[in-house]
Motif scaffolding. Structure first.
Motif, PDB file in Angstrom:
ATOM      1  N   ASP A  65       0.811  -1.216   0.000  1.00 19.78           N
ATOM      2  CA  ASP A  65       0.000   0.000   0.000  1.00 19.78           C
ATOM      3  C   ASP A  65       0.848   1.271   0.000  1.00 19.78           C
ATOM      4  O   ASP A  65       0.337   2.373   0.200  1.00 19.78           O
ATOM      5  N   GLU A  66       2.170   1.135  -0.232  1.00 19.84           N
ATOM      6  CA  GLU A  66       3.067   2.286  -0.213  1.00 19.84           C
ATOM      7  C   GLU A  66       3.696   2.515  -1.586  1.00 19.84           C
ATOM      8  O   GLU A  66       3.897   1.581  -2.349  1.00 19.84           O
ATOM      9  N   HIS A  67       4.003   3.780  -1.866  1.00 16.88           N
ATOM     10  CA  HIS A  67       4.723   4.111  -3.095  1.00 16.88           C
ATOM     11  C   HIS A  67       6.189   3.694  -2.928  1.00 16.88           C
ATOM     12  O   HIS A  67       6.830   4.039  -1.934  1.00 16.88           O
ATOM     13  N   ALA A  68       6.712   2.957  -3.876  1.00 21.65           N
ATOM     14  CA  ALA A  68       8.062   2.386  -3.747  1.00 21.65           C
ATOM     15  C   ALA A  68       9.139   3.467  -3.684  1.00 21.65           C
ATOM     16  O   ALA A  68       9.034   4.525  -4.315  1.00 21.65           O
ATOM     17  N   VAL A  69      10.175   3.198  -2.892  1.00 19.57           N
ATOM     18  CA  VAL A  69      11.357   4.053  -2.846  1.00 19.57           C
ATOM     19  C   VAL A  69      12.591   3.178  -3.083  1.00 19.57           C
ATOM     20  O   VAL A  69      12.536   1.956  -2.913  1.00 19.57           O
ATOM     21  N   VAL A  70      13.690   3.810  -3.472  1.00 20.88           N
ATOM     22  CA  VAL A  70      14.967   3.121  -3.649  1.00 20.88           C
ATOM     23  C   VAL A  70      15.934   3.629  -2.588  1.00 20.88           C
ATOM     24  O   VAL A  70      16.020   4.840  -2.351  1.00 20.88           O
ATOM     25  N   CYS A  71      16.654   2.722  -1.939  1.00 17.18           N
ATOM     26  CA  CYS A  71      17.585   3.105  -0.873  1.00 17.18           C
ATOM     27  C   CYS A  71      18.995   2.620  -1.177  1.00 17.18           C
ATOM     28  O   CYS A  71      19.194   1.473  -1.586  1.00 17.18           O
ATOM     29  N   SER A  72      19.952   3.529  -0.970  1.00 13.72           N
ATOM     30  CA  SER A  72      21.359   3.121  -0.955  1.00 13.72           C
ATOM     31  C   SER A  72      21.704   2.856   0.506  1.00 13.72           C
ATOM     32  O   SER A  72      20.813   2.701   1.329  1.00 13.72           O
ATOM     33  N   GLY A  73      22.965   2.817   0.851  1.00 11.62           N
ATOM     34  CA  GLY A  73      23.325   2.562   2.241  1.00 11.62           C
ATOM     35  C   GLY A  73      22.970   3.710   3.165  1.00 11.62           C
ATOM     36  O   GLY A  73      22.748   3.505   4.357  1.00 11.62           O
ATOM     37  N   ASP A  74      22.906   4.945   2.619  1.00 10.85           N
ATOM     38  CA  ASP A  74      22.690   6.098   3.497  1.00 10.85           C
ATOM     39  C   ASP A  74      21.679   7.113   2.983  1.00 10.85           C
ATOM     40  O   ASP A  74      21.459   8.135   3.625  1.00 10.85           O
ATOM     41  N   LYS A  75      21.039   6.852   1.823  1.00 11.81           N
ATOM     42  CA  LYS A  75      20.090   7.829   1.278  1.00 11.81           C
ATOM     43  C   LYS A  75      18.843   7.129   0.746  1.00 11.81           C
ATOM     44  O   LYS A  75      18.865   5.939   0.421  1.00 11.81           O
ATOM     45  N   THR A  76      17.758   7.903   0.636  1.00 13.03           N
ATOM     46  CA  THR A  76      16.482   7.391   0.135  1.00 13.03           C
ATOM     47  C   THR A  76      16.070   8.206  -1.085  1.00 13.03           C
ATOM     48  O   THR A  76      16.215   9.434  -1.100  1.00 13.03           O
ATOM     49  N   TYR A  77      15.549   7.506  -2.096  1.00 15.78           N
ATOM     50  CA  TYR A  77      15.151   8.158  -3.344  1.00 15.78           C
ATOM     51  C   TYR A  77      13.722   7.781  -3.711  1.00 15.78           C
ATOM     52  O   TYR A  77      13.324   6.613  -3.590  1.00 15.78           O
TER      53      TYR A  77
END
Length: 390
Positions: A65-77
């Motif tokens: 139910d959430e809009h997908a995000v992409v994560c690196s080791g220290d940031k969120t996109y």
């Protein structure tokens, strides 16, 4: 397979001059069973490219139910699909003009097979991590202290770091930072947030010990504190409390803590405010100052982002309003703030919108976009740009 003669004939029909083109000519053909669903493209900036080239990974996070995000080791996109009018072709081994040597004087054909195609790609934009859910999960089973009389510890609704990584839309570093912010600790492999009353109980033990021993708040010895308070609470909980409300340092091979005045005063203010809808400001300030350890001074600046003063009421009042309890979305945050209070001064609203600022963005820019300013008794105030449902 096209020949060089067929290519030259095509150039004449298209009215293109052969000398204006590269000598290497790619002749493209589709492989068998090629589909646009075979591949997905993702556009990366220089930082993420280096991240991938260094052998690191990117993780897509989000519940159904959430809009997908992409994560690196220290940031969120933020992850969004961008459509393009140009067909994007996947051609293994294809070289761009700057990679061609053009060692051959005459034109020649290179036959290349297309492995797939797309007319859209994933676009990444850096965004604030979505961390409100983190405390919500941990509050399902707050830690209230060790189990009594041989009772088993309740481990229902408890989460390991991997569990949190699977559920929270944030990078590992951002999650760890927020766990520290909300005073969570690891108990038997699970991350737990302390029940507020239990946390205040621990803080009370520490401050009373400091008073009774006449220690300086800037020099609280760890080992002595653990020995004195061990009959009351587990050693690791006492040390955790010192980590939450103080700064650790070593002097002559002995570990000390310097208690942070603002953190201690804020914690005790929250304890006073949590059960009151509104508190007479003058009376609150008196009781608050009396409740903090001797030698510490209270001031309202310590409560920015956790309590709101109403100067317009008679008498003036103060009430609990924590920024962590407000919506994470910018529009929703402003709507709720303007529902709570029609007009805000910049000084009052800033602590409640500061965390919404993106990179190189100011609270002033946010107010310009989401609020309307006016003068009230010579003071600049902000109200909603649109009607707010009450």
């Amino acid at each position: 397979m096209r020949t060089i003669e067929e290519v030259k004939a095509t150039l004449q029909i298209a009215k293109l001059k052969e000398e204006d083109l590269q000598t290497t000519i790619h002749c493209l053909s589709f492989g068998e069973n090629v589909s646009s669903a075979d591949y997905c493209l993702m556009e990366l900036d220089d930082t993420l490219c280096k991240h991938i080239e260094a052998g690191q990974s990117l993780v897509i996070r989000g519940d159904k139910d959430e809009h997908a995000v992409v994560c690196s080791g220290d940031k969120t996109y933020d992850l969004k699909i961008a459509d393009t009018s140009n067909l994007l072709l996947f051609v293994p081994g294809c070289r761009t003009p700057d990679q061609l040597t053009n060692s051959q004087d005459s034109s020649h054909v290179v036959h290349t097979q297309i492995w797939g195609f797309c007319n859209s790609y994933w676009e990444l934009r850096k965004q604030r991590p979505k961390l409100k859910k983190l405390k919500k999960l941990l509050m399902e089973n707050p830690y209230e202290g060790p189990a009594l009389g041989g009772q088993e510890e309740n481990t229902e609704n408890t989460y390991t770091m991997q569990d949190l990584l699977d559920r929270i839309q944030a990078s590992e570093e951002e999650i760890k930072t927020h766990l520290h912010t909300i005073h969570a600790c690891q108990i038997n492999g699970y991350w737990r947030v302390l029940d507020f009353d239990y946390e205040m109980k621990l803080l009370g033990h520490v401050t009373q010990l400091v008073d009774s021993e006449s220690w300086s708040f800037n020099k609280v010895p760890l080992q002595t504190s653990l020995e004195e308070l061990a009959p009351l609470e587990p050693r690791e909980m006492i040390e955790h409390c010192l980590n939450c409300y103080g700064e650790r340092y070593t002097k002559n091979d002995e570990v000390f803590y310097a208690l942070h005045q603002d953190k201690v005063c804020r914690g005790l203010a929250l304890m006073l405010l949590q059960n009151a809808v509104k508190f007479n400001l003058r009376e609150f300030q008196e009781v608050w100052q009396q409740s903090v350890p001797e030698g510490m001074s209270t001031n309202l600046d310590q409560l920015k982002g956790v309590a709101l003063v109403d100067r317009a009421s008679n008498p003036e009042t103060i009430s609990l309003l924590r920024v962590e309890d407000l919506p994470e979305g910018t529009v929703e945050r402003f709507n709720q703030l303007f529902t709570l209070r029609e007009k805000w001064t910049e000084e009052d609203i800033t602590p409640y919108i500061q965390d919404l600022c993106g990179e190189k963005q100011t609270t002033g820019a946010l107010l310009t976009k989401y609020a309307r300013s006016s003068l009230q008794n010579g003071i600049k105030v902000f109200n909603s740009r649109r009607p707010v449902a009450t």
